[in-house]
Design an enzyme around this catalytic site. Structure first.
Site, short mmCIF file in Angstrom:
data_model
loop_
_atom_site.label_atom_id
_atom_site.label_comp_id
_atom_site.label_asym_id
_atom_site.label_seq_id
_atom_site.Cartn_x
_atom_site.Cartn_y
_atom_site.Cartn_z
N ASP A 213 -13.60 0.43 1.25
CA ASP A 213 -14.95 -0.07 0.65
C ASP A 213 -15.10 -0.80 -1.02
OD1 ASP A 213 -17.79 -1.33 2.18
OD2 ASP A 213 -17.76 -0.63 0.30
N ASN B 99 -22.87 -2.86 11.50
CA ASN B 99 -23.74 -3.67 11.11
C ASN B 99 -24.62 -4.73 11.89
OD1 ASN B 99 -25.00 -1.27 9.89
ND2 ASN B 99 -23.90 -1.95 7.68
N VAL C 103 -21.92 -9.18 4.87
CA VAL C 103 -20.71 -9.31 4.89
C VAL C 103 -20.49 -10.22 7.08
CG1 VAL C 103 -17.95 -10.35 4.75
CG2 VAL C 103 -19.63 -8.67 2.82
N HIS D 155 -16.51 -5.59 10.71
CA HIS D 155 -16.28 -5.34 10.39
C HIS D 155 -16.46 -3.54 10.75
CE1 HIS D 155 -19.10 -6.31 7.81
NE2 HIS D 155 -19.67 -4.91 7.54
N HIS E 7 -17.60 0.10 9.77
CA HIS E 7 -17.58 1.17 7.96
C HIS E 7 -16.36 2.76 8.34
CE1 HIS E 7 -19.98 -1.31 5.89
NE2 HIS E 7 -20.42 -1.51 6.85
#
Ligand code: AMP
Length: 114
Positions: free
Chosen positions: A30, A87, A96, A100, A102
């Protein structure tokens, strides 16, 4: 998908600090890390949000989780522990719109998250 920054990273069209890649997923550090190790695991196929998942995507999500646990083991914090987060949309804090996972590790995490 055109204009998706994570599709461009997956395609190698823009640079990223990749830590893992196979035929289906890519993982990279990230840009704004929130832990000593903060990696994003994405599917190569564009899926905008968790709400867009279909039965065809189940294997993709399983591969994302598997890649995260492999990266955690390679980084040496699997036994100490780590956090994974996905998220979704505005209230979830998604910025975004290409799903994805994290992976955050290397420090103790607080709960609940903000
Ligand atoms: P989220 O808020 O869950 O959508 O997370 C998006 C994450 O992508 C944030 O933690 C950003 O710091 C990260 N990010 C955005 N652009 C890039 C990039 N080009 N390379 C690496 N990480 C990025």
């Amino acid at each position: 998908m055109e204009d998706c920054i994570f599709c461009k990273i997956a395609a190698g069209e823009i640079p990223a600090d990749k830590v893992y890649e196979d035929d289906h997923v890519v993982a990279f550090r990230d840009l704004n890390p929130q832990a000593p190790t903060h990696v994003l695991v994405i599917p190569k196929r564009h899926i905008a949000t968790l709400n867009d998942l279909t039965a065809d995507d189940e294997a993709e999500v399983g591969r994302m989780v598997g890649a995260a646990s492999t990266i955690a083991a390679d980084a040496g914090f699997a036994e100490a522990g780590y956090r994974t987060v996905m998220n979704c949309n505005a209230d979830g804090g998604q910025t975004v719109f290409h799903i994805h996972l994290h992976l955050l590790g290397g420090r103790a995490m607080a709960w609940p998250p903000g």
